[in-house]
Structure formats: structure tokens, C-alpha cells
Design a protein around this motif. Structure first.
Motif, PDB file in Angstrom:
ATOM      1  N   ILE A  28     -11.054  17.588   2.697  1.00 25.50           N
ATOM      2  CA  ILE A  28      -9.881  18.408   2.982  1.00 25.50           C
ATOM      3  C   ILE A  28      -9.249  18.859   1.662  1.00 25.50           C
ATOM      4  CG2 ILE A  28      -8.278  16.455   3.126  1.00 25.50           C
ATOM      5  CD1 ILE A  28      -7.048  17.893   5.602  1.00 25.50           C
ATOM      6  N   VAL A  29      -8.671  20.038   1.656  1.00 28.26           N
ATOM      7  CA  VAL A  29      -7.981  20.552   0.479  1.00 28.26           C
ATOM      8  C   VAL A  29      -6.476  20.475   0.734  1.00 28.26           C
ATOM      9  CG1 VAL A  29      -7.561  22.577  -0.970  1.00 28.26           C
ATOM     10  CG2 VAL A  29      -9.883  22.062  -0.179  1.00 28.26           C
ATOM     11  N   ILE A  30      -5.770  19.950  -0.260  1.00 29.66           N
ATOM     12  CA  ILE A  30      -4.305  19.922  -0.192  1.00 29.66           C
ATOM     13  C   ILE A  30      -3.817  21.012  -1.142  1.00 29.66           C
ATOM     14  CG2 ILE A  30      -2.223  18.537  -0.410  1.00 29.66           C
ATOM     15  CD1 ILE A  30      -4.073  16.042  -0.379  1.00 29.66           C
ATOM     16  N   PRO A  31      -3.325  22.117  -0.593  1.00 31.35           N
ATOM     17  CA  PRO A  31      -2.834  23.192  -1.461  1.00 31.35           C
ATOM     18  C   PRO A  31      -1.651  22.725  -2.302  1.00 31.35           C
ATOM     19  CG  PRO A  31      -3.132  23.968   0.793  1.00 31.35           C
ATOM     20  CD  PRO A  31      -3.247  22.477   0.831  1.00 31.35           C
ATOM     21  N   ALA A  32      -1.503  23.303  -3.475  1.00 36.16           N
ATOM     22  CA  ALA A  32      -0.356  22.991  -4.330  1.00 36.16           C
ATOM     23  C   ALA A  32       0.933  23.224  -3.554  1.00 36.16           C
ATOM     24  CB  ALA A  32      -0.387  23.862  -5.581  1.00 36.16           C
ATOM     25  N   GLY A  33       1.838  22.243  -3.601  1.00 29.59           N
ATOM     26  CA  GLY A  33       3.125  22.370  -2.933  1.00 29.59           C
ATOM     27  C   GLY A  33       3.090  22.147  -1.431  1.00 29.59           C
ATOM     28  N   ARG A  57      -1.519   5.858  -4.603  1.00 31.86           N
ATOM     29  CA  ARG A  57      -2.352   5.354  -5.696  1.00 31.86           C
ATOM     30  C   ARG A  57      -1.776   5.935  -6.986  1.00 31.86           C
ATOM     31  NH1 ARG A  57      -7.207   6.576  -6.433  1.00 31.86           N
ATOM     32  NH2 ARG A  57      -7.604   4.589  -7.432  1.00 31.86           N
ATOM     33  N   SER A  58      -1.378   5.089  -7.895  1.00 31.24           N
ATOM     34  CA  SER A  58      -0.694   5.559  -9.092  1.00 31.24           C
ATOM     35  C   SER A  58      -1.572   6.473  -9.947  1.00 31.24           C
ATOM     36  CB  SER A  58      -0.180   4.384  -9.927  1.00 31.24           C
ATOM     37  OG  SER A  58      -1.241   3.517 -10.272  1.00 31.24           O
ATOM     38  N   GLY A  59      -2.858   6.193 -10.024  1.00 30.92           N
ATOM     39  CA  GLY A  59      -3.753   7.042 -10.804  1.00 30.92           C
ATOM     40  C   GLY A  59      -3.834   8.451 -10.254  1.00 30.92           C
ATOM     41  N   MET A  60      -3.908   8.575  -8.933  1.00 32.41           N
ATOM     42  CA  MET A  60      -3.978   9.894  -8.302  1.00 32.41           C
ATOM     43  C   MET A  60      -2.678  10.658  -8.537  1.00 32.41           C
ATOM     44  SD  MET A  60      -5.462  10.731  -4.495  1.00 32.41           S
ATOM     45  CE  MET A  60      -4.064  10.333  -3.487  1.00 32.41           C
ATOM     46  N   ALA A  61      -1.560   9.961  -8.457  1.00 29.29           N
ATOM     47  CA  ALA A  61      -0.269  10.611  -8.681  1.00 29.29           C
ATOM     48  C   ALA A  61      -0.120  11.054 -10.137  1.00 29.29           C
ATOM     49  CB  ALA A  61       0.862   9.664  -8.290  1.00 29.29           C
ATOM     50  N   ALA A  62      -0.527  10.199 -11.056  1.00 26.99           N
ATOM     51  CA  ALA A  62      -0.374  10.518 -12.474  1.00 26.99           C
ATOM     52  C   ALA A  62      -1.296  11.652 -12.910  1.00 26.99           C
ATOM     53  CB  ALA A  62      -0.646   9.278 -13.318  1.00 26.99           C
ATOM     54  N   LYS A  63      -2.519  11.659 -12.418  1.00 32.86           N
ATOM     55  CA  LYS A  63      -3.502  12.653 -12.851  1.00 32.86           C
ATOM     56  C   LYS A  63      -3.341  14.002 -12.167  1.00 32.86           C
ATOM     57  CE  LYS A  63      -6.941   9.143 -13.824  1.00 32.86           C
ATOM     58  NZ  LYS A  63      -8.132   8.471 -13.322  1.00 32.86           N
ATOM     59  N   SER A  64      -2.944  13.989 -10.876  1.00 31.71           N
ATOM     60  CA  SER A  64      -2.959  15.248 -10.119  1.00 31.71           C
ATOM     61  C   SER A  64      -1.646  15.595  -9.437  1.00 31.71           C
ATOM     62  CB  SER A  64      -4.061  15.187  -9.063  1.00 31.71           C
ATOM     63  OG  SER A  64      -3.760  14.137  -8.149  1.00 31.71           O
ATOM     64  N   GLY A  65      -0.701  14.659  -9.392  1.00 35.86           N
ATOM     65  CA  GLY A  65       0.559  14.927  -8.712  1.00 35.86           C
ATOM     66  C   GLY A  65       0.494  14.746  -7.210  1.00 35.86           C
ATOM     67  N   VAL A  66      -0.581  14.118  -6.716  1.00 40.30           N
ATOM     68  CA  VAL A  66      -0.730  13.893  -5.270  1.00 40.30           C
ATOM     69  C   VAL A  66      -0.249  12.487  -4.948  1.00 40.30           C
ATOM     70  CG1 VAL A  66      -2.362  13.727  -3.351  1.00 40.30           C
ATOM     71  CG2 VAL A  66      -2.606  15.545  -5.052  1.00 40.30           C
ATOM     72  N   GLY A  91       1.365  18.918  -7.564  1.00 43.65           N
ATOM     73  CA  GLY A  91       0.736  19.581  -8.700  1.00 43.65           C
ATOM     74  C   GLY A  91       0.743  21.097  -8.591  1.00 43.65           C
ATOM     75  N   ASP A  92       0.241  21.735  -9.641  1.00 43.06           N
ATOM     76  CA  ASP A  92       0.168  23.195  -9.707  1.00 43.06           C
ATOM     77  C   ASP A  92      -1.136  23.744  -9.143  1.00 43.06           C
ATOM     78  OD1 ASP A  92       2.668  23.353 -11.003  1.00 43.06           O
ATOM     79  OD2 ASP A  92       1.716  22.990 -12.954  1.00 43.06           O
ATOM     80  N   ASP A  93      -2.132  22.875  -8.963  1.00 39.49           N
ATOM     81  CA  ASP A  93      -3.449  23.289  -8.469  1.00 39.49           C
ATOM     82  C   ASP A  93      -3.764  22.626  -7.146  1.00 39.49           C
ATOM     83  OD1 ASP A  93      -4.057  24.766 -10.885  1.00 39.49           O
ATOM     84  OD2 ASP A  93      -4.390  22.821 -11.857  1.00 39.49           O
ATOM     85  N   ASP A  94      -4.580  23.295  -6.338  1.00 36.44           N
ATOM     86  CA  ASP A  94      -5.056  22.680  -5.107  1.00 36.44           C
ATOM     87  C   ASP A  94      -5.810  21.402  -5.458  1.00 36.44           C
ATOM     88  OD1 ASP A  94      -4.015  24.919  -3.890  1.00 36.44           O
ATOM     89  OD2 ASP A  94      -5.952  25.767  -3.324  1.00 36.44           O
ATOM     90  N   PHE A  95      -5.762  20.426  -4.549  1.00 38.67           N
ATOM     91  CA  PHE A  95      -6.419  19.133  -4.772  1.00 38.67           C
ATOM     92  C   PHE A  95      -7.393  18.891  -3.627  1.00 38.67           C
ATOM     93  CE2 PHE A  95      -6.737  14.525  -4.345  1.00 38.67           C
ATOM     94  CZ  PHE A  95      -7.026  14.153  -5.647  1.00 38.67           C
ATOM     95  N   THR A  96      -8.619  18.561  -3.963  1.00 36.73           N
ATOM     96  CA  THR A  96      -9.642  18.320  -2.952  1.00 36.73           C
ATOM     97  C   THR A  96      -9.825  16.829  -2.731  1.00 36.73           C
ATOM     98  OG1 THR A  96     -10.800  20.348  -3.559  1.00 36.73           O
ATOM     99  CG2 THR A  96     -12.055  18.706  -2.326  1.00 36.73           C
ATOM    100  N   VAL A  97      -9.769  16.429  -1.467  1.00 38.63           N
ATOM    101  CA  VAL A  97     -10.083  15.065  -1.050  1.00 38.63           C
ATOM    102  C   VAL A  97     -11.455  15.123  -0.399  1.00 38.63           C
ATOM    103  CG1 VAL A  97      -9.452  13.169   0.483  1.00 38.63           C
ATOM    104  CG2 VAL A  97      -7.654  14.469  -0.678  1.00 38.63           C
ATOM    105  N   ASN A  98     -12.341  14.242  -0.824  1.00 35.64           N
ATOM    106  CA  ASN A  98     -13.682  14.170  -0.252  1.00 35.64           C
ATOM    107  C   ASN A  98     -13.850  12.912   0.583  1.00 35.64           C
ATOM    108  OD1 ASN A  98     -14.887  16.542  -1.573  1.00 35.64           O
ATOM    109  ND2 ASN A  98     -14.469  15.393  -3.441  1.00 35.64           N
ATOM    110  N   VAL A  99     -14.789  12.951   1.500  1.00 37.00           N
ATOM    111  CA  VAL A  99     -15.119  11.765   2.284  1.00 37.00           C
ATOM    112  C   VAL A  99     -15.397  10.614   1.325  1.00 37.00           C
ATOM    113  CG1 VAL A  99     -16.841  10.732   3.816  1.00 37.00           C
ATOM    114  CG2 VAL A  99     -16.033  13.062   4.229  1.00 37.00           C
ATOM    115  N   GLY A 100     -14.779   9.472   1.574  1.00 38.30           N
ATOM    116  CA  GLY A 100     -14.998   8.288   0.758  1.00 38.30           C
ATOM    117  C   GLY A 100     -14.048   8.138  -0.410  1.00 38.30           C
ATOM    118  N   ASP A 101     -13.206   9.152  -0.680  1.00 39.29           N
ATOM    119  CA  ASP A 101     -12.231   9.033  -1.765  1.00 39.29           C
ATOM    120  C   ASP A 101     -11.150   8.020  -1.405  1.00 39.29           C
ATOM    121  OD1 ASP A 101     -13.512  10.946  -3.280  1.00 39.29           O
ATOM    122  OD2 ASP A 101     -11.973  12.505  -2.979  1.00 39.29           O
TER     123      ASP A 101
END
Length: 112
Positions: A28-33, A57-66, A91-101
Motif C-alpha cells: 500500500i502507498v501512503i501519500p504525503a500528508g 516504530r521510531s526508525g520509520m518515523a525518523a527516516k520517513s515521517g510515517v 513526510g514530503d514524499d509518498d511512502f510505500t509499505v510492502n507485504v512483510g514490512d
């Protein structure tokens, strides 16, 4: 318990971790904003007198803003449906979540 056969059960990465990792069962893609509900494909049985708390997850938040939008999300002891995670992309960019992430952490707490 797995509701979907290809779901991954929550796991602790280390013996000392407070939270167990939750995994996505969908691409699934999470669009920016924007926010998106991501399914894990599992159901949990929280014991009476306890609560399951869904944390980012702190790493996901720090790296991508998700992050988890309603952090912490609450799973009451009587809930038996599929666990889903409400993610928000700050974040400013769309973020992609993949199966198993790994998408969040679940912490079990006793209610006093």
C-alpha cells in the motif's frame, strides 16, 4: 492467531524489547500528508486486565515521517477482530509499505 495464511505473527527482535513488531499483509502507498489503515492479518487475544498498545516504530518515523496516527492505538481485551494500524505520512514524499514490512510495535500492559 493468523487470520490470513501469509500473515506474520508479532515477534520480539530482542529478548529485552518491550514491544513486538507488527507486519503488513498488504502492499500500500501512503501519500504525503495522508493516512491509511494497514492490515496485519492477525487477531490477538488480550487477557482480561490487560491492554494491547500500538506504538510507532521510531526508525520509520525518523527516516520517513510515517507514524501511528492515534498513538498509542488501543486493543481492548474483548476485541477479537483483525488488528489494523492507522499510519500517517508526515513526510514530503509518498511512502510505500510492502507485504512483510514492520509497521508498528505492540506492547501488552497490565491495567491497574
Amino acid at each position: 492467531m493468523k487470520i490470513k495464511p501469509d500473515a506474520e505473527l508479532p515477534v520480539y527482535a530482542h529478548d529485552t524489547d518491550a514491544g513486538s513488531d507488527l507486519f503488513s499483509i498488504e502492499d500500500i502507498v501512503i501519500p504525503a500528508g495522508k493516512r491509511v489503515v494497514v492490515a496485519t492479518g492477525i487477531a490477538v487475544g488480550i487477557p482480561d486486565g490487560h491492554v494491547g498498545l500500538i506504538h510507532p516504530r521510531s526508525g520509520m518515523a525518523a527516516k520517513s515521517g510515517v507514524t501511528v496516527l492515534n498513538a498509542p492505538g488501543t486493543i481492548d481485551s474483548d476485541y477479537r477482530g483483525v488488528v489494523k494500524v492507522l499510519l500517517f505520512n508526515h513526510g514530503d514524499d509518498d511512502f510505500t509499505v510492502n507485504v512483510g514490512d514492520r509497521i508498528a510495535q505492540m506492547i501488552m500492559e497490565r491495567i491497574v
